[in-house]
Scaffold this active site. Structure first.
Site, PDB file in Angstrom:
ATOM      1  N   GLY A 104      -8.763  -0.191  -4.253  1.00 36.14           N
ATOM      2  CA  GLY A 104      -9.497   0.283  -3.072  1.00 36.14           C
ATOM      3  C   GLY A 104     -11.001   0.121  -3.183  1.00 36.14           C
ATOM      4  O   GLY A 104     -11.750   0.640  -2.355  1.00 36.14           O
ATOM      5  N   GLU A 107      -2.992   7.008  -8.386  1.00 41.79           N
ATOM      6  CA  GLU A 107      -3.347   8.161  -7.544  1.00 41.79           C
ATOM      7  C   GLU A 107      -2.422   9.343  -7.826  1.00 41.79           C
ATOM      8  O   GLU A 107      -2.835  10.500  -7.775  1.00 41.79           O
ATOM      9  CB  GLU A 107      -3.303   7.750  -6.055  1.00 41.79           C
ATOM     10  N   SER A 151      -7.326  -4.382  -4.942  1.00 46.23           N
ATOM     11  CA  SER A 151      -8.161  -5.190  -4.044  1.00 46.23           C
ATOM     12  C   SER A 151      -7.692  -6.636  -3.941  1.00 46.23           C
ATOM     13  O   SER A 151      -8.503  -7.570  -3.849  1.00 46.23           O
ATOM     14  CB  SER A 151      -9.635  -5.121  -4.464  1.00 46.23           C
ATOM     15  N   LYS A 154       0.398   3.851   1.398  1.00 45.67           N
ATOM     16  CA  LYS A 154      -0.217   5.140   1.034  1.00 45.67           C
ATOM     17  C   LYS A 154      -0.082   6.134   2.205  1.00 45.67           C
ATOM     18  O   LYS A 154       0.891   6.071   2.939  1.00 45.67           O
ATOM     19  CB  LYS A 154      -1.675   4.953   0.606  1.00 45.67           C
ATOM     20  N   HIS A 191       1.902   5.475  -9.828  1.00 46.63           N
ATOM     21  CA  HIS A 191       0.660   4.973  -9.236  1.00 46.63           C
ATOM     22  C   HIS A 191      -0.510   5.811  -9.767  1.00 46.63           C
ATOM     23  O   HIS A 191      -0.372   7.016  -9.947  1.00 46.63           O
ATOM     24  CB  HIS A 191       0.740   5.055  -7.711  1.00 46.63           C
ATOM     25  N   ASN A 224       1.885  -1.121  -0.316  1.00 48.07           N
ATOM     26  CA  ASN A 224       1.840   0.335  -0.478  1.00 48.07           C
ATOM     27  C   ASN A 224       0.954   0.877   0.634  1.00 48.07           C
ATOM     28  O   ASN A 224      -0.268   0.743   0.579  1.00 48.07           O
ATOM     29  CB  ASN A 224       1.260   0.666  -1.865  1.00 48.07           C
TER      30      ASN A 224
END
Ligand code: PEP
Length: 251
Positions: free
Chosen positions: A174, A98, A214, A11, A96, A9
């Site tokens: 992240g 986010e 991560s 992003k 997701h 991904n």
């Protein structure tokens, strides 16, 4: 046998030129990845056409990071499933954290998007995961269970069988903090168990459940060795070709 997948991904990262260079590096390195691992990359919308051209004929499939909950019309700024499928995408990431957190995406909206994605021939990569407060309060099974039930249980068994699930604890995305293999495995087994209760064991045994948060070359091997972890959804490490390939080689 369920499919093993390592999906990147990207992003909102890379220029088109950088994305094309990254895709070229991945195509060059793809042969080092075991043949039964499906590689997917999900660049920004603006990159889909040029990156799609680079990976055409390779082992790497193209995915989008989102899609609209309408197929066309007056929805400024949105990108619809037929547009995404039309440029060669086979997958779309939906739900997701986010998108849930910053754009208020709800389970009801995600059901709409997943249905449209499936109708348009895309395979959704449906993300679930608890945040840190929920984990600290011991509510992770409740939260993830609700996310799974509210969306996937609205689908028919045939529809659900075309979805990939990604368990992504929000506290690990992240942050550099990864769920331990034990933490990830117990939630993956729980998700598979919920799917089995509703759709039957055969279907749930065939569904791919990815871990995300991560994930990097140093921890992928331990995570992927878990019986219910079928690969990874990779953020930061997907932006470096050697790291993404090393993760996929961890099988
Ligand atoms: C993600 O956002 O899907 C993700 C897994 O990010 P990262 O690998 O950077 O934690």
């Amino acid at each position: 046998m369920r499919k093993k997948i390592v999906a990147g991904n990207w992003k909102m990262n890379t220029t088109v030129a950088e994305g094309v260079a990254l895709a070229k590096a991945l195509v060059e390195a793809q042969n080092g990845v075991p043949a039964d691992v499906q590689l997917i990359i999900a660049p920004p919308f603006t990159h889909l056409v040029p990156v799609g051209e680079i990976i055409r004929g390779s082992r790497i499939a193209l995915g989008a990071q989102n899609c609209a909950n309408h197929t066309s019309g007056a929805y400024t700024g949105e990108v619809a499933v037929p547009m995404i499928a039309g440029v060669g995408c086979q997958y779309v990431i939906l739900g997701h954290s986010e998108r849930r957190q910053y754009y208020g995406e709800t389970s009801a909206l995600l059901v709409e998007k997943i249905r449209l994605a499936l109708e348009g021939g895309l395979r959704p990569i449906f993300c679930v995961g608890e945040n840190l407060d929920q984990r600290n309060a011991g509510r992770h099974f409740d939260v993830v269970g609700s996310q799974v039930r509210e969306v996937l249980f609205e689908l028919t068994a045939e529809e659900a069988s075309k979805c990939v699930v990604a368990y992504e604890p929000v506290w690990a995305i992240g942050t550099g903090v990864t769920a331990t293999a034990e933490q990830a495995q117990e939630i993956h087994a729980f998700i598979r168990g919920e799917l089995a209760k509703h759709f039957g064991k055969a279907l749930s045994d065939d569904m791919t459940i990815l871990y995300g948060g991560s994930c990097k070359p140093s921890n992928a091997k331990e995570l992927f060795a878990c019986p219910d972890i079928d690969g990874g959804l990779i953020g930061g490490a997907a932006l470096k070709a050697p790291d993404f390939i090393a993760i996929a080689q961890s099988y």
